[in-house]
Each structure stands twice: as C-alpha cells, then as structure tokens.
Scaffold this active site. Structure first.
Site, PDB file in Angstrom:
ATOM      1  N   THR A 209      -8.058  -1.821   4.423  1.00  0.00           N
ATOM      2  CA  THR A 209      -9.211  -1.232   3.847  1.00  0.00           C
ATOM      3  C   THR A 209     -10.373  -0.723   4.756  1.00  0.00           C
ATOM      4  O   THR A 209     -10.154  -1.004   5.923  1.00  0.00           O
ATOM      5  CB  THR A 209      -9.989  -2.436   3.069  1.00  0.00           C
ATOM      6  N   GLY A 239      -6.566  -5.112  -5.968  1.00  0.00           N
ATOM      7  CA  GLY A 239      -6.864  -6.125  -4.660  1.00  0.00           C
ATOM      8  C   GLY A 239      -8.315  -6.683  -4.833  1.00  0.00           C
ATOM      9  O   GLY A 239      -8.905  -6.873  -5.670  1.00  0.00           O
ATOM     10  N   ASP A 240      -8.508  -6.994  -3.397  1.00  0.00           N
ATOM     11  CA  ASP A 240      -9.734  -7.905  -3.255  1.00  0.00           C
ATOM     12  C   ASP A 240     -10.907  -6.852  -3.231  1.00  0.00           C
ATOM     13  O   ASP A 240     -12.361  -7.410  -3.454  1.00  0.00           O
ATOM     14  CB  ASP A 240      -9.850  -8.837  -2.146  1.00  0.00           C
ATOM     15  N   GLY A 260      -7.284  -6.796   4.319  1.00  0.00           N
ATOM     16  CA  GLY A 260      -6.126  -7.697   4.664  1.00  0.00           C
ATOM     17  C   GLY A 260      -5.091  -7.785   3.306  1.00  0.00           C
ATOM     18  O   GLY A 260      -5.442  -6.799   2.332  1.00  0.00           O
TER      19      GLY A 260
END
Length: 357
Positions: A209, A239-240, A260
C-alpha cells in the site's frame, strides 16, 4: 524482525510510506533504486509543501498520496497490481483527526485517483464508504477524473500477474497474436502458458500500500492510504486500506497508515489499536506502534505502519525486510529524508532511535 524509527519533531510533520515487504537491495539495479527514492522524495515534498503553505494536514496527506498514485512504480493508482481476473481493482481511505470525518472507496476500476474519491466521500457528510459502480458514478458526478481501465495497465504489473499464475501452477491469461500483453488480452480464459524465463523479475518493486500521515501547524492530524491490493487477489477482495480503523486512522492524538497483508490488519484493527494504546495505556507513539506490530507478527502477519502524534513525534515500525518510507519536518531542514531497507537509519541527529525487535 521489526524496525522502529521514532523522533520528536517540530510541527508541521509529514510521513509517507510506499509499501513494506521483502525488499532486497541485491534485487534492485541502481537506476531502479534511484527512481524509487526519487518517487518517495517527491511525494514527501509535495505533501510537506502543502503544510508549509499553511494548509491543513488532510490537504497534505491527500497531495502526497496522489503523487504516489500517479507514479507507476508504486502499488496504487497508475501502478496498481492486477487481480486474479486480470483487472485492476483499487481502494483508498482518508480520515481527518480534527473532525473525525472519514471517507473511503473500494472496487474501483475507472477512478484515476482513488484518494480523491475518498476525500469527496468524506466531504459529503453523508456516507463513509462507497464501492463499485456506485462509487465510480459518484466520482464522475463530483467531477473527478475518470479513465479507461486500460490506463492502469503497466507491463511490470502484468508480468507480475503472469508470474503469480506460474507459481501457483495455473495458466495465465491469453496473449494476443503479436505477443503484446494488453488490457484487451486480459481474460479469465487461460489459454496459454509462458515460461518463467520470458517474464521480467519485478520482485524489487513495491507490492504494498501507499500512505501518508501528517500534523499541521495547529496540531491537527490526518491519514490517507491507497492501494491496488494484493497481486492476483480474488475478484472482489477488499483489504484493510479502505477500512477505517484497520489500515487508516486519525484522531486528535495520532494519525496512522498501514501497509502489509490486509487480512491481519482487519482482524487486529491495527490502526485503531495503536490509537487505543496511546489513549488508554498512555503509551508514546513509538511504543504503541512497535508493540502493535509485534503482536501482528505473533498472529502471522507482516507489514508496517507510519504514525505521527499531535506534538510531532513520529514512528515508522515494520516487521519485514524493508519499507519504502520518508518524512519531512523542520529537523530535516525542510527537505525530505527517505529510506527503503531495514538497515537504513533515515534520521538526522541523535534524537532518533532505530531498534530491531
């Protein structure tokens, strides 16, 4: 391995990252390393110039992330990786610590700068998170730049996509008759295989990212994060990065952006966990970020975070072989300092601490 860099700096401060992971110097040519460091430098400077002109932290993090999105070497915007169907699906989020407002977007295929969409959602004062075609329609209606999905195609990401299929014993998408791998050739119909020796090794390029955190002259904080996700991720995977509290967080005490394996950041609530440790346990930004990343390692995760608190103390903690990173403040003579590898100390003076945990 976790590397922590902490510093007490004078406001304003900006910190950026361009992804964390297995980053080996022997995999990089001097020319590629120079381009990556230049990209980090320019993005950091762009955000810091916004702060020095008296604008708010949220304007600075948006500007820095936009610069990384426009750089094809980083996994966001123009440089986004492909999913398992050969499509670039992008996502981003942004949060204003002063007001608590946040905005996010996911499953984007036509928005040139996803972080700008996230900012528009934040400013709407209506919703926090938009995805898919509805998000793209909103971006269009708000006057953001919309591009053909072919804009996001780059050869190095396409060959990473193909290499990923080879490593999982899968067929790769078909190649056109003139051997040009183009967006029109992207298909889930795998009809050809390529030998690994025909593919370039781009493992040295950022796969994670990108993000930025900042504190302005008034002590206001903001965080922004953007990504193309994981190479060859399942179609529709989120994702996050666009999830507030996982990959992005900002409040009146701290701003956090992560990079990550997103599933671990979601399970841990990584960004908010750091903020909670500072608020409830009265930990400093360096201790809170390093402890949180150590806990992630115990879970089996990897990656890194960048953080800055309202006083200007910053932290860059990661449990990987490296993290593309940079920062700028008065202590750096208003010039960005950038780093890539885990053994780099990217700090002027003795008031910085590098610690391997």
């Amino acid at each position: 391995m976790s590397n922590k860099t902490t510093s007490q700096s004078t406001r304003p401060v900006i910190v950026i990252h361009g992804g964390a992971g297995t980053i080996l110097k022997e995999k990089m040519t001097p020319d590629v390393e120079k381009k990556l460091r230049t990209g980090l430098y320019e993005a950091t400077k762009k955000g810091y110039d916004v702060l020095r002109n008296g604008r708010r932290a949220i304007d600075a993090v948006e500007a820095a992330v936009c610069a990384l999105e426009d750089n094809p070497l980083f996994n966001a915007g123009k440089g986004a990786v492909f999913n398992s169907k050969g499509v670039n699906q992008l996502e981003a989020s942004i949060m204003d610590g002063e007001t608590g407002a946040a905005g996010a977007g996911s499953l984007l295929t036509t928005v040139k700068n996803p972080i700008k969409l996230a900012r528009k959602v934040l400013e709407s004062n209506h919703h926090v998170f938009l995805g898919g075609t509805g998000a793209e329609t909103y971006a269009h209606d708000e006057g953001l730049e919309i591009v053909n999905p072919a804009y996001f195609w780059t050869r190095h990401r396409w060959e990473q996509h193909e290499r990923g299929f080879l490593h999982t014993n899968c067929l790769v998408p078909s190649v056109s008759a003139n051997n040009e791998r183009t967006p029109s050739a992207v298909s889930s119909d795998c009809t050809a295989t390529l030998g690994e020796d025909t593919l370039g090794d781009y493992s040295h390029l950022p796969m994670g990212t990108v993000g930025a955190v900042a504190v302005d002259d008034d002590g206001n904080l903001a965080a922004a994060t953007s990504t193309g996700g994981m190479s060859n991720k399942w179609d529709g995977r989120i994702g996050d990065t666009p999830i507030i509290g996982a990959g992005t967080w900002a409040d009146k005490n701290v701003a956090v952006s992560g990079t990550g394996t997103g599933e671990y950041y979601i399970r841990q609530g990584t960004a908010h966990s750091i903020a909670s440790r500072m608020k409830l346990l009265d930990e400093g930004v360096g201790t809170a970020s390093a402890t949180t990343m150590a806990e992630m390692m115990e879970m089996g995760g990897d990656g890194g975070v960048i953080c800055v608190d309202s006083s200007g103390s910053l932290s860059m903690a990661f449990c990987s072989a490296g993290m593309y990173r940079g920062y700028c403040c008065e202590q750096t003579d208003h010039l960005p300092i950038v780093g890539i590898f885990s053994n780099e100390v990217i700090a002027p003076g003795d008031n910085h601490i590098d610690q391997v945990l």
